[in-house]
Design a protein around this motif. Structure first.
Motif, short mmCIF file in Angstrom:
data_model
loop_
_atom_site.label_atom_id
_atom_site.label_comp_id
_atom_site.label_asym_id
_atom_site.label_seq_id
_atom_site.Cartn_x
_atom_site.Cartn_y
_atom_site.Cartn_z
N SER A 132 0.70 -1.23 -0.14
CA SER A 132 -0.05 -0.04 -0.07
C SER A 132 0.85 1.24 0.15
CB SER A 132 -0.90 0.23 1.48
OG SER A 132 0.03 0.08 2.37
N GLU A 133 0.34 2.39 -0.47
CA GLU A 133 0.91 3.71 -0.29
C GLU A 133 1.40 3.83 1.19
OE1 GLU A 133 -0.89 7.35 -1.74
OE2 GLU A 133 -1.46 6.07 -3.72
N GLU A 134 0.68 3.56 2.12
CA GLU A 134 1.29 3.74 3.35
C GLU A 134 2.28 2.86 3.96
OE1 GLU A 134 1.32 5.97 7.11
OE2 GLU A 134 -0.31 6.06 5.35
N GLU A 135 2.66 1.81 3.35
CA GLU A 135 3.61 0.86 3.62
C GLU A 135 4.66 1.43 2.78
OE1 GLU A 135 1.38 -3.43 4.13
OE2 GLU A 135 1.82 -2.80 2.45
N LYS A 177 5.32 4.56 2.31
CA LYS A 177 5.87 5.53 3.11
C LYS A 177 6.66 5.27 4.19
CE LYS A 177 2.29 8.90 1.36
NZ LYS A 177 1.38 9.58 1.87
N ASN A 178 6.19 4.16 5.12
CA ASN A 178 6.91 3.48 5.96
C ASN A 178 8.30 2.78 5.66
OD1 ASN A 178 4.70 4.05 7.82
ND2 ASN A 178 3.74 1.96 7.52
N GLN A 182 10.80 5.26 6.81
CA GLN A 182 11.22 5.42 8.23
C GLN A 182 12.11 4.31 8.72
OE1 GLN A 182 10.18 7.62 10.22
NE2 GLN A 182 8.97 8.76 8.44
N SER A 217 4.84 14.02 -0.31
CA SER A 217 5.28 12.80 -0.88
C SER A 217 4.17 12.40 -2.16
CB SER A 217 5.21 11.53 0.12
OG SER A 217 5.17 10.61 -0.29
N VAL A 219 3.48 8.93 -4.28
CA VAL A 219 3.64 7.48 -4.23
C VAL A 219 3.10 6.79 -5.49
CG1 VAL A 219 3.41 5.10 -3.10
CG2 VAL A 219 3.94 7.19 -1.92
#
Length: 538
Positions: free
Chosen positions: A467-470, A472-473, A476, A534, A536
């Motif tokens: 996913s997009e959230e993953e 972005k992670n 991190q 960002s 993605v």
């Protein structure tokens, strides 16, 4: 010479401390050396040295001790008495008690003849007499005359008969025949000739020993094991002793090779007990064969074996001439018992070794001929150094494993555990799954890894949903690697064929080493990033 003076002197010289000077001695000039120990001529100058330190560079406490020691044997004006002749033996015996071969050699004349009990070589000067007693005094001998005959002539005396020695180092008691011829030399009664020989009936009929005493020889060997000193164990074997050991294919036929075997065996802290014994006694030989059991203090395990000890009487004591030790033959075909739970526990031992971060401790879990086919290296590791090398790098990830599923098979002294495991990498928090096969073998009393094959999950190479959230992670994870200030941790976030075009370097970084090199400098600034905007694409 007065008997009273001898008795007083003997009381003084039975302990080493009696030889410590009580005060300054007067200067002494000696025109003619009376013995190698008297080789001091000029007051205030050191004596001439010889090839042996023990020959008389002894101006000082040792020289004074020798002079003082021999003073009770000064010849008086009157003829020597039988009692005084016998006292000369006690003076020699007291010299033995000092443990100093030079003191003993000082009791002999300048041109002595010593025909010793346990050497074929006549000793005819100070150095050779000393050399004999260098070895003999290691047994801590203490003599006693059992029967003697004394003759006295003009300026000479002889004492011959039977004496007995108790060897303080071993407790052995040895009889022998003796002859001492004494002469006056430079005013001191000295030993001109000393002939010592074993009892002839013991040669013809053999040194007597009982079955109980033969069995007690095992205790001497077992006590040597308890010292954990391989030299002391090897010293229990005869000069030409042969050891066929339990856990080595190599016959050991000399002191050095016997010592070498026990260097490793003693690490197990073995202590033996005879379970069954059969003793046979011959002429100066004895054999003890049967079954013994060892408790290995290092692990608590008990191991039974078959043994043969053949003893010979050598140089005044019983030694091991032949020692054959073998595992119980039925134990070869009978499997070392292990349960499935215990097999799974072997993985935990390996995992605990990973937690030490010491590659040698991990490599120690593999057998002598172990093979490792690792997850992230194309190179098979087939020896200890190769396995250590692999884990030197892998442990930087701080891995800890957990078996998710596995299948265990148990055979005769081998076991197999195969399945899926997952590692948590403490260095970056990542989790990695893999397939594993461990084959264990029972080697030198413990279970070791004979074969270890680890591979990535094959379906893991297929496209993975994200996913997009993953996505972005993932930044991190990289940012957390920066926080470690470890360039290796950052470089490991890049793929094997990654390209880095860095902010403050014109050089493209296209492999692990180049990427790491960049971050060596960059991390000195202690950077921490934050994404402000960002976009993605997946």
């Amino acid at each position: 010479m007065k008997v009273a003076s001898i008795a007083v002197a003997l009381a003084l010289f039975t302990t080493t401390s009696a030889f410590a000077p009580n005060g300054a001695l007067p200067a002494v000039r000696i025109a003619q050396p009376t013995n190698a120990l008297d080789e001091v001529v000029i007051v205030g100058r050191a004596p001439a040295t010889s090839s042996r330190d023990s020959s008389l560079s002894l101006f000082g406490s040792r020289w004074r001790k020798a002079r003082k020691f021999n003073s009770p044997a000064k010849a008086g004006g009157a003829d020597i008495t039988e009692k005084e002749v016998r006292a000369l033996f006690e003076l020699w015996n007291s010299a033995l008690a000092t443990g100093d071969s030079r003191i003993v050699a000082s009791r002999y004349t300048k041109s002595p003849v010593l025909l010793p009990t346990v050497s074929d070589q006549p000793r005819t000067d100070f150095a050779s007499v000393q050399d004999y007693f260098d070895a003999f005094l290691l047994k801590k001998p203490l003599g006693k005359i059992l029967d003697g005959n004394i003759n006295i002539g003009d300026g000479w005396a002889s004492d011959s008969g039977i004496y007995e020695f108790t060897m303080g180092a071993t407790g052995d008691v040895v009889k022998a025949r003796y002859t001492y011829n004494y002469v006056k030399e430079d005013g001191i009664w000295k030993i001109q000739h000393h002939h010592s020989s074993v009892m002839p009936e013991e040669i013809a009929m053999g040194k007597p020993i009982t079955k109980s005493e033969v069995r007690s020889l095992f205790s001497l060997w077992n006590n040597a094991l308890a010292t954990e000193d391989p030299k002391q164990v090897a010293a229990r074997y005869a000069k030409n002793g042969v050891l066929l050991p339990t856990v080595s294919d190599t016959p050991r036929t000399d002191f050095a090779s016997i010592e070498d075997y026990f260097v490793n065996f003693l690490k197990l802290k073995p202590q033996g007990e005879i379970l069954e014994s059969h003793v046979t006694i011959g002429m100066n030989t004895a054999s003890d064969v049967g079954l013994y059991e060892f408790t290995l203090g290092a692990s608590g395990k008990k191991v039974a074996g078959r043994y043969s000890f053949v003893y010979v009487y050598e140089d005044g004591e019983w030694k091991i001439n032949h020692h054959h030790s073998s595992i119980m033959p039925e134990g070869i075909v009978t499997a070392e018992p292990i349960t499935e739970k215990e097999v799974r526990g072997l993985f935990n031992l390996w995992n605990d070794a990973l937690a030490t971060k010491d590659p040698k401790q991990v490599a120690n879990r593999y057998s002598k001929a172990g093979v490792l086919l690792p997850t992230v290296s194309d190179v098979p590791r087939t020896d200890y150094p190769g396995i250590v090398d692999y884990f030197t790098n892998f442990l930087k990830s701080e891995p800890q494993g957990e078996i998710e599923s596995g299948n265990i098979i148990i055979g005769t002294n081998w076991a197999q555990d195969a399945g899926i495991y997952e590692f948590t990498l403490g260095a970056n928090g990542a989790k990695v799954k893999g397939r594993y096969t461990f084959v264990y073998v029972f080697e030198d009393g413990e279970w070791k890894i004979s074969q270890h094959h680890s591979s990535v999950m094959p379906e893991g190479n297929k496209p993975q949903a994200i996913s997009e959230e993953e996505v972005k992670n993932l930044f991190q994870l990289w940012n957390s690697a920066l926080a470690t200030e470890d360039p290796d941790a950052v470089a490991k976030r890049y793929a094997s064929k990654a390209v880095l075009l860095p902010t403050v370097s014109d050089v493209p970084r296209t492999d692990y080493d180049l990427i790491r090199d960049y971050f060596v400098g960059f991390l000195k600034k202690k950077p921490q990033g934050e994404i402000l905007e960002s976009n993605v694409t997946i």
